[in-house]
Motif scaffolding. Structure first.
Motif, short mmCIF file in Angstrom:
data_model
loop_
_atom_site.label_atom_id
_atom_site.label_comp_id
_atom_site.label_asym_id
_atom_site.label_seq_id
_atom_site.Cartn_x
_atom_site.Cartn_y
_atom_site.Cartn_z
N THR A 7 -21.56 5.01 54.66
CA THR A 7 -20.57 5.18 53.60
C THR A 7 -21.16 4.79 52.26
O THR A 7 -22.15 4.07 52.20
N VAL A 97 -19.72 9.53 59.11
CA VAL A 97 -20.04 9.64 57.69
C VAL A 97 -18.76 9.72 56.87
O VAL A 97 -17.86 10.50 57.18
N THR A 98 -18.71 8.91 55.81
CA THR A 98 -17.58 8.93 54.90
C THR A 98 -18.06 8.52 53.51
O THR A 98 -19.24 8.35 53.29
N ALA A 104 -21.82 11.52 51.02
CA ALA A 104 -21.54 12.03 52.36
C ALA A 104 -22.34 13.28 52.66
O ALA A 104 -22.86 13.45 53.77
N ALA A 105 -22.48 14.16 51.66
CA ALA A 105 -23.27 15.37 51.85
C ALA A 105 -24.72 15.03 52.16
O ALA A 105 -25.36 15.67 53.02
N LEU A 108 -24.87 13.52 55.81
CA LEU A 108 -24.70 14.58 56.81
C LEU A 108 -25.95 15.45 56.90
O LEU A 108 -26.32 15.93 57.98
N ALA A 118 -22.84 14.21 64.19
CA ALA A 118 -22.18 13.49 63.10
C ALA A 118 -20.73 13.90 63.00
O ALA A 118 -20.37 15.06 63.21
N SER A 120 -17.45 13.71 60.32
CA SER A 120 -17.06 13.49 58.93
C SER A 120 -15.65 12.92 58.90
O SER A 120 -14.73 13.46 59.53
N THR A 122 -12.39 11.00 56.53
CA THR A 122 -11.81 10.66 55.24
C THR A 122 -10.70 9.65 55.44
O THR A 122 -10.04 9.62 56.49
N VAL A 188 -19.19 19.17 53.85
CA VAL A 188 -18.83 17.77 54.10
C VAL A 188 -17.64 17.67 55.04
O VAL A 188 -17.62 16.84 55.96
N GLY A 190 -16.67 19.81 57.34
CA GLY A 190 -17.10 20.19 58.68
C GLY A 190 -16.03 20.96 59.44
O GLY A 190 -14.98 21.33 58.90
N PRO A 193 -12.68 17.64 60.92
CA PRO A 193 -12.75 16.32 60.27
C PRO A 193 -11.78 15.33 60.90
O PRO A 193 -10.74 15.72 61.46
#
Length: 399
Positions: A7, A97-98, A104-105, A108, A118, A120, A122, A188, A190, A193
């Motif tokens: 993060t 990933v956050t 994040a991009a 990833l 992975a 993603s 939020t 991001v 995906g 999510p």
């Protein structure tokens, strides 16, 4: 199983990751975290190895005049991700990933390069395209006033993100042997999510543009006792009003502190002032005020008459779980959304604008302190789930 949790952002981006880390370890996974250097002490407190990435998030947030443009800062963040996350991900089987979109991009992309599964995630649904809410405009890139349809606004959102971050991301991707991507935002998000928010406080509405896995909010049990001085203050009188703005810089912090203290006193209440990144401070030496730094917020909020805060996702969740009525004074990004949710649920007040005046804060606090608001806040508190991190940990291990 080895898992990397990556993060970049404020405390509201890091604390949920800590909750997930604890649950993953309980299920037998080996966990490490890649996060801004500001949070090394927090992560050390739960014994999770950390690889620092990028500059201080606090310094980046509170800088009065950033020397670089948003695109230039994004390029640096992405480059930092390729360097730090590649090192942190060594030997990992999965990544979560956050954080900020460019970071994040980058993370990833590292997972893609290393062939690591992975997910993603939020912590606020307003970053996810939906027919039920509009996107947030980026600073300096307002949406045309004549565009009002949600689908068109979300198309413009994708375009803005591409203009801000596309070149920076693809420069780093190509330099690391990856093909360019078209559409940073959708890359991001995906294919599926995860939304790590509480379904009562933040319900995901159908129909939508795509499927979402809502796990519930990721919380970590905080067993820390309150400092002795604070406990003595709380014990010495009726419940106080808490005022704090977390990771928000609040450039007019001294004026805000003055207004808040005077308004709370006018209501016949004591006050606990959260120092935060705004460095709020007392205005005199009267004994009806107490200033705190890093504390167990749930334990503190549970002993207050009301909580006045900025509306960050984590603070809003903690205040809601505590059963304390809220006054949300939103400063930026997703905070107006959380303020609106608090008002819609009847558990507090959404302040109009980021700068409270004596009149506006007094009116909002009066509503928050009303008996019916307190009753509603306590009722809603009992519906908030606390198993989100466990749900997410099991889902991740099942992958």
């Amino acid at each position: 199983m080895r898992v990397l949790l990556s993060t970049y952002g404020s405390r509201g981006d890091v604390e949920p990751i800590m909750g997930l880390a604890v649950r993953l370890r309980e299920l037998g996974a080996e966990v490490r975290v890649c996060a801004p250097p500001d949070f090394a002490e927090l992560l050390a407190g739960i014994g999770v190895p950390m690889v620092p990435v990028g500059p201080s998030a606090s310094a980046l947030t509170t800088a009065a005049r950033p020397a670089a443009s948003l695109s230039e800062r994004a390029a640096a963040l992405i480059a930092d991700q390729f360097e730090a996350v590649t090192k942190a991900a060594e030997g990992c089987d999965a990544m979560v990933v956050t954080g900020m979109i460019p970071a994040a991009a980058g993370a990833l992309s590292v997972a893609e390069k290393l062939g690591i599964k992975a997910v993603s995630v939020t912590f606020q649904q307003i970053t996810l395209p939906s027919p039920h809410h509009a996107p947030l405009a980026y600073h300096g890139k307002p949406f045309p006033p004549e565009v009002t349809g949600n689908r068109a606004l979300w198309d413009l959102d994708a375009q803005s993100i591409e203009e801000l971050f596309g070149a920076a991301l693809n420069t780093s991707r190509v330099a690391n042997g990856l093909s360019p991507v078209e559409g940073v935002r959708d890359y991001v998000i995906g294919g599926l999510p995860w939304l790590a928010t509480d379904p009562v406080l933040d319900p995901w509405l159908e129909p939508s543009y795509f499927d979402v896995v809502q796990t519930g909010a990721w919380t970590m049990p905080d067993e820390r006792p309150l400092p002795a001085g604070l406990t003595a203050f709380l014990d010495d009188g009726p419940p106080p009003v808490y005022v704090g703005f977390g990771s928000m810089p609040m450039r007019a912090a001294s004026d805000v502190a003055q207004v808040a203290i005077e308004v709370v006193r006018a209501r016949g209440r004591r006050i606990v002032l959260g120092r935060g990144w705004a460095d709020l401070a007392l205005i005199d030496d009267k004994d009806d005020c107490f200033v705190v730094g890093e504390v167990n917020q749930f334990a503190l909020f549970s002993r207050t008459a009301a909580v006045v805060h900025h509306g960050g996702a984590g603070t809003t969740l903690t205040a809601t779980r505590s059963g304390a009525p809220q006054v949300v004074v939103p400063q930026a990004t997703d905070q107006p959304y959380w303020a609106g949710r608090v008002a819609e649920l009847g558990i507090g007040v959404a302040h109009d604008g980021p700068v409270p005046t004596t009149e506006s804060l007094s009116a909002a606090l009066g509503t928050a302190l009303a008996a019916e608001t307190g009753e509603r806040a306590r009722a809603v508190a009992g519906t908030i789930r606390t198993d989100g991190a466990t749900v997410a940990a099991k889902l991740l291990l099942d992958l």
